[in-house]
Design a protein around this motif. Sequence first.
Motif, short mmCIF file in Angstrom:
data_model
loop_
_atom_site.label_atom_id
_atom_site.label_comp_id
_atom_site.label_asym_id
_atom_site.label_seq_id
_atom_site.Cartn_x
_atom_site.Cartn_y
_atom_site.Cartn_z
N GLY A 1 -10.32 7.36 12.04
CA GLY A 1 -10.05 5.89 11.69
C GLY A 1 -8.83 5.61 10.52
O GLY A 1 -8.50 6.45 10.09
N VAL A 2 -8.60 4.26 10.28
CA VAL A 2 -7.66 4.01 9.26
C VAL A 2 -8.02 2.75 8.40
O VAL A 2 -8.91 2.06 8.96
N PHE A 3 -7.94 2.83 6.95
CA PHE A 3 -8.42 1.77 6.21
C PHE A 3 -7.21 1.32 5.23
O PHE A 3 -6.61 2.16 4.80
N VAL A 4 -7.33 -0.01 5.04
CA VAL A 4 -6.12 -0.51 4.17
C VAL A 4 -6.82 -1.33 3.05
O VAL A 4 -7.30 -2.31 3.44
N PRO A 5 -6.77 -1.14 1.92
CA PRO A 5 -7.40 -1.67 0.67
C PRO A 5 -6.52 -2.83 0.29
O PRO A 5 -5.48 -3.06 0.79
N GLY A 6 -7.17 -3.76 -0.51
CA GLY A 6 -6.41 -4.87 -0.74
C GLY A 6 -5.83 -4.95 -2.19
O GLY A 6 -5.39 -3.99 -2.66
N PRO B 1 -0.43 -4.97 -0.50
CA PRO B 1 0.01 -4.94 0.90
C PRO B 1 0.78 -6.16 1.47
O PRO B 1 1.50 -5.87 2.51
N ALA B 2 0.78 -7.47 0.77
CA ALA B 2 1.40 -8.37 1.20
C ALA B 2 2.87 -8.45 1.07
O ALA B 2 3.74 -9.36 1.17
N VAL B 3 3.35 -7.36 0.10
CA VAL B 3 4.61 -7.07 -0.02
C VAL B 3 5.29 -5.98 0.60
O VAL B 3 6.41 -6.34 1.42
N ASP B 4 4.77 -4.70 0.94
CA ASP B 4 5.45 -3.63 1.39
C ASP B 4 4.76 -3.54 2.69
O ASP B 4 5.35 -3.42 4.03
N LEU B 5 3.39 -3.25 2.97
CA LEU B 5 2.84 -2.95 4.16
C LEU B 5 3.18 -3.60 5.14
O LEU B 5 2.99 -3.39 6.47
N MET B 6 2.84 -4.90 4.83
CA MET B 6 2.86 -5.96 6.08
C MET B 6 4.39 -5.99 7.03
O MET B 6 4.44 -6.49 8.00
N GLN B 7 5.43 -5.42 6.23
CA GLN B 7 6.58 -5.24 6.95
C GLN B 7 7.19 -3.97 6.96
O GLN B 7 8.20 -3.81 7.39
N ASP B 8 6.54 -2.85 6.80
CA ASP B 8 6.63 -1.47 7.09
C ASP B 8 6.40 -0.91 8.49
O ASP B 8 5.43 -1.13 9.16
N ARG B 9 7.69 -0.60 8.99
CA ARG B 9 7.53 -0.06 10.41
C ARG B 9 6.80 1.25 10.53
O ARG B 9 5.98 1.27 11.73
N THR C 1 -10.46 0.27 12.48
CA THR C 1 -9.33 -0.17 11.67
C THR C 1 -10.00 -0.94 10.89
O THR C 1 -10.23 -2.20 11.18
N GLY C 2 -10.00 -0.53 9.57
CA GLY C 2 -10.67 -1.53 8.53
C GLY C 2 -9.54 -2.17 7.53
O GLY C 2 -8.68 -1.11 7.04
N LEU C 3 -9.78 -3.19 7.13
CA LEU C 3 -8.90 -3.80 6.19
C LEU C 3 -9.58 -4.70 5.17
O LEU C 3 -10.48 -5.40 5.61
N LEU C 4 -9.35 -4.85 3.95
CA LEU C 4 -10.03 -5.60 3.08
C LEU C 4 -9.10 -6.56 1.94
O LEU C 4 -7.92 -6.00 1.69
N CYS C 5 -9.40 -7.74 1.94
CA CYS C 5 -9.07 -8.67 1.16
C CYS C 5 -7.68 -9.14 1.57
O CYS C 5 -7.25 -9.78 2.58
N HIS C 6 -6.63 -8.84 0.87
CA HIS C 6 -5.27 -9.02 1.19
C HIS C 6 -4.73 -8.06 2.30
O HIS C 6 -3.71 -8.11 2.95
N GLY C 7 -5.43 -6.98 2.37
CA GLY C 7 -5.06 -5.76 3.33
C GLY C 7 -5.15 -6.14 4.73
O GLY C 7 -4.07 -5.71 5.44
N PRO C 8 -5.87 -7.14 5.09
CA PRO C 8 -5.57 -7.53 6.57
C PRO C 8 -4.21 -8.15 7.08
O PRO C 8 -4.09 -7.92 8.21
#
Length: 284
Positions: A126-131, A135-143, A159-166
């Motif tokens: 699985g994969v998880f993205v903390p908030g 993440p709203a700066v780099d991960l959301m536009q990272d290929r 696929t888990g994501l938290l707070c701003h992580g989603p």
Amino acid sequence: MSQFPLVRSDCGETMEAQMTHAKVLFLGSNATQIELRGGGSARIGQYLNETVVPAMALIAAGYDVVLATPDGTKPHIDEASDTAQHFGGDQTAYKRARDFFAEHPAMNEVRTLASVIEQGLDEFAGVFVPGGHAPAVDLMQDREAGAILRHFHAAAKPTGLLCHGPVAVVAALADPAEYRAALIDGDDAKAAHFAQGWIYAGYRMTVFSASEEKIAEEHLLKGELYFDMPKALRLAGGEVSAAPQDFAANVIVDRELITGQNPASDHAVAKAMIEALGGTHTAA
């Protein structure tokens, strides 16, 4: 002796014999600044509790955690999260969390996103993205983040994501950088154009709400963001909802996607993630 001992089950047996050693990939952020409307920026980072609470819970449940970031360096912890307040006022829990982030190999043997892709993503359960705002700066536009998310989507793996992580799930778009630029420009039509074919369109999800963001802008960022997270996900095709009360724990599970709304959702999203992985949740 390690200060992060093996967790014991109710029967007194260590979990060592029960451990699956399945791996969960954590996508961390390297961002430390976010743009503010009208110019300037605010110092941000990844939230401590949103990173360590799920990580510690997963490890306690018998999973290995592998942290990867765009440039392979350790995420910066947002100063606003570096407080016992995000641990229910429990100073012991707060200290344990700080020690875990500072010392545990899972938080310090950081990989690059490119290296985990090159080595192969099939080894991860699985994969998880903390908030935190990061993440709203780099991960959301990272290929590379997008490639990773598309892999877990295709494999129907948690696929888990938290707070701003989603908001990182928009990285799965064909051109996430152009999508983010359209959001900053306030060009909804252009953003919708770049959102065509999104793999998460129609998914139910939650994210740090617009009303919660207003509070964060006033008290933490001291300025206004160019876009809020619900808008970023709705324009892409997500069915976004929030808890009736700001900062109340809220988790939504739709197929492989597990999203938590805010910092208070840390334990709940960890529990949902472990359940989706097929493990047993043990309080960290």
